[in-house]
Design an enzyme around this catalytic site. Structure first.
Site, mmCIF file in Angstrom:
data_model
loop_
_atom_site.group_PDB
_atom_site.id
_atom_site.type_symbol
_atom_site.label_atom_id
_atom_site.label_comp_id
_atom_site.label_asym_id
_atom_site.label_seq_id
_atom_site.Cartn_x
_atom_site.Cartn_y
_atom_site.Cartn_z
ATOM 1 N N PHE A 1 0.829 -1.209 0.000
ATOM 2 C CA PHE A 1 0.000 0.000 0.000
ATOM 3 C C PHE A 1 0.866 1.264 0.000
ATOM 4 O O PHE A 1 1.841 1.357 0.751
ATOM 5 C CB PHE A 1 -0.894 -0.042 1.249
ATOM 6 C CG PHE A 1 -1.814 1.133 1.415
ATOM 7 C CD1 PHE A 1 -3.057 1.153 0.795
ATOM 8 C CD2 PHE A 1 -1.454 2.207 2.218
ATOM 9 C CE1 PHE A 1 -3.925 2.231 0.964
ATOM 10 C CE2 PHE A 1 -2.312 3.288 2.393
ATOM 11 C CZ PHE A 1 -3.549 3.293 1.762
ATOM 12 N N ASN B 1 -3.927 2.173 10.507
ATOM 13 C CA ASN B 1 -4.679 2.640 9.345
ATOM 14 C C ASN B 1 -5.077 1.362 8.615
ATOM 15 O O ASN B 1 -4.368 0.894 7.729
ATOM 16 C CB ASN B 1 -3.792 3.526 8.459
ATOM 17 C CG ASN B 1 -4.463 3.822 7.125
ATOM 18 O OD1 ASN B 1 -5.692 3.749 6.999
ATOM 19 N ND2 ASN B 1 -3.670 4.148 6.118
ATOM 20 N N PRO B 2 -6.184 0.759 9.009
ATOM 21 C CA PRO B 2 -6.526 -0.569 8.490
ATOM 22 C C PRO B 2 -7.237 -0.473 7.142
ATOM 23 O O PRO B 2 -7.555 0.631 6.695
ATOM 24 C CB PRO B 2 -7.504 -1.078 9.549
ATOM 25 C CG PRO B 2 -8.226 0.155 9.983
ATOM 26 C CD PRO B 2 -7.214 1.269 9.921
HETATM 27 N N1 SAM Z 1 -0.100 1.558 7.725
HETATM 28 C C1 SAM Z 1 0.219 1.656 6.320
HETATM 29 C C2 SAM Z 1 -0.036 3.072 5.822
HETATM 30 O O1 SAM Z 1 -0.790 3.794 6.488
HETATM 31 O O2 SAM Z 1 0.505 3.429 4.786
HETATM 32 C C3 SAM Z 1 -0.576 0.636 5.485
HETATM 33 C C4 SAM Z 1 -2.049 0.806 5.559
HETATM 34 S S1 SAM Z 1 -2.980 -0.244 4.456
HETATM 35 C C5 SAM Z 1 -4.452 0.712 4.290
HETATM 36 C C6 SAM Z 1 -3.521 -1.566 5.523
HETATM 37 C C7 SAM Z 1 -2.456 -2.611 5.865
HETATM 38 O O3 SAM Z 1 -3.024 -3.551 6.779
HETATM 39 C C8 SAM Z 1 -1.937 -3.431 4.689
HETATM 40 O O4 SAM Z 1 -0.535 -3.431 4.685
HETATM 41 C C9 SAM Z 1 -2.491 -4.845 4.917
HETATM 42 O O5 SAM Z 1 -1.637 -5.868 4.481
HETATM 43 C C10 SAM Z 1 -2.634 -4.873 6.427
HETATM 44 N N2 SAM Z 1 -3.691 -5.765 6.942
HETATM 45 C C11 SAM Z 1 -4.874 -6.095 6.368
HETATM 46 N N3 SAM Z 1 -5.582 -6.886 7.183
HETATM 47 C C12 SAM Z 1 -4.836 -7.076 8.310
HETATM 48 C C13 SAM Z 1 -5.023 -7.820 9.514
HETATM 49 N N4 SAM Z 1 -6.130 -8.524 9.735
HETATM 50 N N5 SAM Z 1 -4.042 -7.766 10.440
HETATM 51 C C14 SAM Z 1 -2.898 -7.056 10.222
HETATM 52 N N6 SAM Z 1 -2.673 -6.350 9.108
HETATM 53 C C15 SAM Z 1 -3.626 -6.360 8.154
HETATM 54 N N1 GLN Z 2 -7.703 6.342 1.788
HETATM 55 C C1 GLN Z 2 -7.415 5.146 1.041
HETATM 56 C C2 GLN Z 2 -7.938 5.263 -0.381
HETATM 57 O O1 GLN Z 2 -7.418 6.051 -1.090
HETATM 58 C C3 GLN Z 2 -7.929 3.928 1.772
HETATM 59 C C4 GLN Z 2 -7.127 3.705 2.958
HETATM 60 C C5 GLN Z 2 -7.518 2.547 3.766
HETATM 61 O O2 GLN Z 2 -8.317 1.676 3.435
HETATM 62 N N2 GLN Z 2 -6.956 2.546 4.906
HETATM 63 O O3 GLN Z 2 -8.827 4.597 -0.835
#
Ligand code: SAM
Ligand code: GLN
Length: 271
Positions: free
Chosen positions: A90, A185-186
Site C-alpha cells: 500500500f 490505518n486498516p
Molecule cells: N499503515 C500503512 C499506511 O498507512 O501506509 C498501510 C495501511 S494499508 C491501508 C492496511 C495494511 O493492513 C496493509 O498493509 C495490509 O496488508 C494490512 N492488513 C490487512 N488486514 C490485516 C489484519 N487482519 N491484520 C494485520 N494487518 C492487516
Molecule cells: N484512503 C485510502 C484510499 O485512497 C484507503 C485507505 C484505507 O483503506 N486505509 O482509498
C-alpha cells in the site's frame, strides 16, 4: 533521439493522464537513468540509445494507463521521509500524516512508552513515530512483502522497530500488557466503492474490508474489548462515523479531521 526529445514525448504522453506531466516525465527518466533531475536537465542535448528510450516510453505508457507513479519510481514521501515502495504494498497517503501527529502528541502528553502499528504496510507510521519519539515501537502485518519492505525502510532510515507477522492483535498478544497505544490505518474501503484505476493497482486486501468497509473493525474491536486502559488511534472513512460513535461503549472517544476537513481519525481511551 536526444534526451530533450524523449522528455518532450514523455510529457506529451502524460498530459491528460496527470496534473503534472512534466514533473512525472522527469521522475520516470530519473528512475530509469538513476540520475538526479538536475543531471538530466544538464544532459538534455545528449543522444540516447533506442533501447533506453523504449524502456522509458514503456513505463510512461504504463503510467498513462493508470499505474501509480510511486510503483515506477519505487519511492514515496511520508512525514518528510523518503520511503521505498513497491507493487504489492500500500502507498502511504498524506492524510495518514495527521494520524502520526495525533500519536506523537499522545505519546508526549501521556508519557507513553510502547506502541504497536497494526497493518504497517511500508512501515510509514511506525518509522515516522520511531524517528520522532523515544518509544519502543512494534509493527505488524499479514503481508510478508510489506513486512520485508517496512524492515528495509526502518533500516535505511535508522528507525528501531520490532516487526511481527500476523493478523489483528495476535502477534502482540503475548506481551499486550506493556503496549500503551495501538495505532492503525486498516483496510476500510467498501467493496461497493468505485476506486480509480491507480488505486486498484494496490493490494486489495490493504484496501477493502467488506460491503460497508467495516470487516476489519468488527474483528479488531472484538479483540480490543478484552483490553483495559489503552489508547487506540485509528483512521476510518468519513461515512463510517456513526458506527465509530458506538466505540464510546469501550471508553472515551474523540474524533479528528484530516487536512481536507473530513472526519478521519478517532482516539479511544479504553476504560
Ligand atoms: N499503515 C500503512 C499506511 O498507512 O501506509 C498501510 C495501511 S494499508 C491501508 C492496511 C495494511 O493492513 C496493509 O498493509 C495490509 O496488508 C494490512 N492488513 C490487512 N488486514 C490485516 C489484519 N487482519 N491484520 C494485520 N494487518 C492487516
Ligand atoms: N484512503 C485510502 C484510499 O485512497 C484507503 C485507505 C484505507 O483503506 N486505509 O482509498
Amino acid at each position: 533521439m536526444t534526451l530533450r526529445e524523449l522528455y518532450s514525448l514523455s510529457k506529451k504522453m502524460l498530459s491528460g493522464a496527470s496534473d503534472s506531466p512534466g514533473t512525472e516525465a522527469l521522475l520516470v527518466l530519473s528512475a530509469v537513468t538513476g540520475l538526479t533531475k538536475e543531471r538530466i536537465l544538464l544532459s538534455f542535448e545528449e543522444q540516447i540509445e533506442d533501447e533506453f528510450s523504449k524502456r522509458v516510453l514503456d513505463l510512461v505508457q504504463l503510467r498513462h494507463d493508470g499505474f501509480p507513479l510511486q510503483y515506477i519510481t519505487k519511492k514515496c514521501h511520508f512525514y518528510g521521509l523518503e520511503l521505498c515502495i513497491e507493487q504489492g504494498v500500500f502507498i502511504p497517503r498524506i492524510e495518514t500524516e495527521v494520524l502520526v501527529d495525533l500519536v506523537l502528541e499522545l505519546i508526549e502528553r501521556e508519557k507513553l512508552k510502547t506502541i504497536v502499528d497494526i497493518g504497517t504496510g511500508s512501515g510509514a507510521i511506525a518509522v515516522a513515530v520511531a524517528l520522532n519519539s523515544n518509544c519502543e515501537v512494534y509493527a505488524t502485518d499479514i503481508n510478508e512483502k510489506a513486512l520485508l519492505l517496512a524492515q528495509k525502510n526502518a533500516q535505511r532510515l535508522g528507525a528501531k522497530i520490532n516487526f511481527l507477522k500476523g493478523a489483528f492483535l495476535e502477534p502482540v498478544r503475548p506481551f499486550i500488557d506493556k503496549i500503551d497505544l495501538i495505532v492503525s490505518n486498516p483496510p476500510y474501503v467498501s467493496t461497493n466503492a468505485t476506486l480509480s484505476k491507480d488505486v486498484l493497482e494496490e493490494p486489495l486486501d490493504a484496501l477493502f474490508a467488506g460491503e460497508d468497509g467495516l470487516d476489519f473493525y468488527r474483528q479488531f474491536f472484538k479483540e480490543i474489548s478484552l483490553l483495559e486502559n489503552k489508547h487506540v488511534v485509528m483512521e476510518f472513512s468519513p461515512e463510517q462515523r456513526d458506527w465509530m460513535e458506538k466505540l464510546s461503549f469501550f471508553g472515551k472517544v474523540s474524533f479528528f479531521h484530516d487536512q481536507f476537513g473530513k472526519i478521519r481519525f478517532f482516539h479511544l481511551k479504553i476504560k
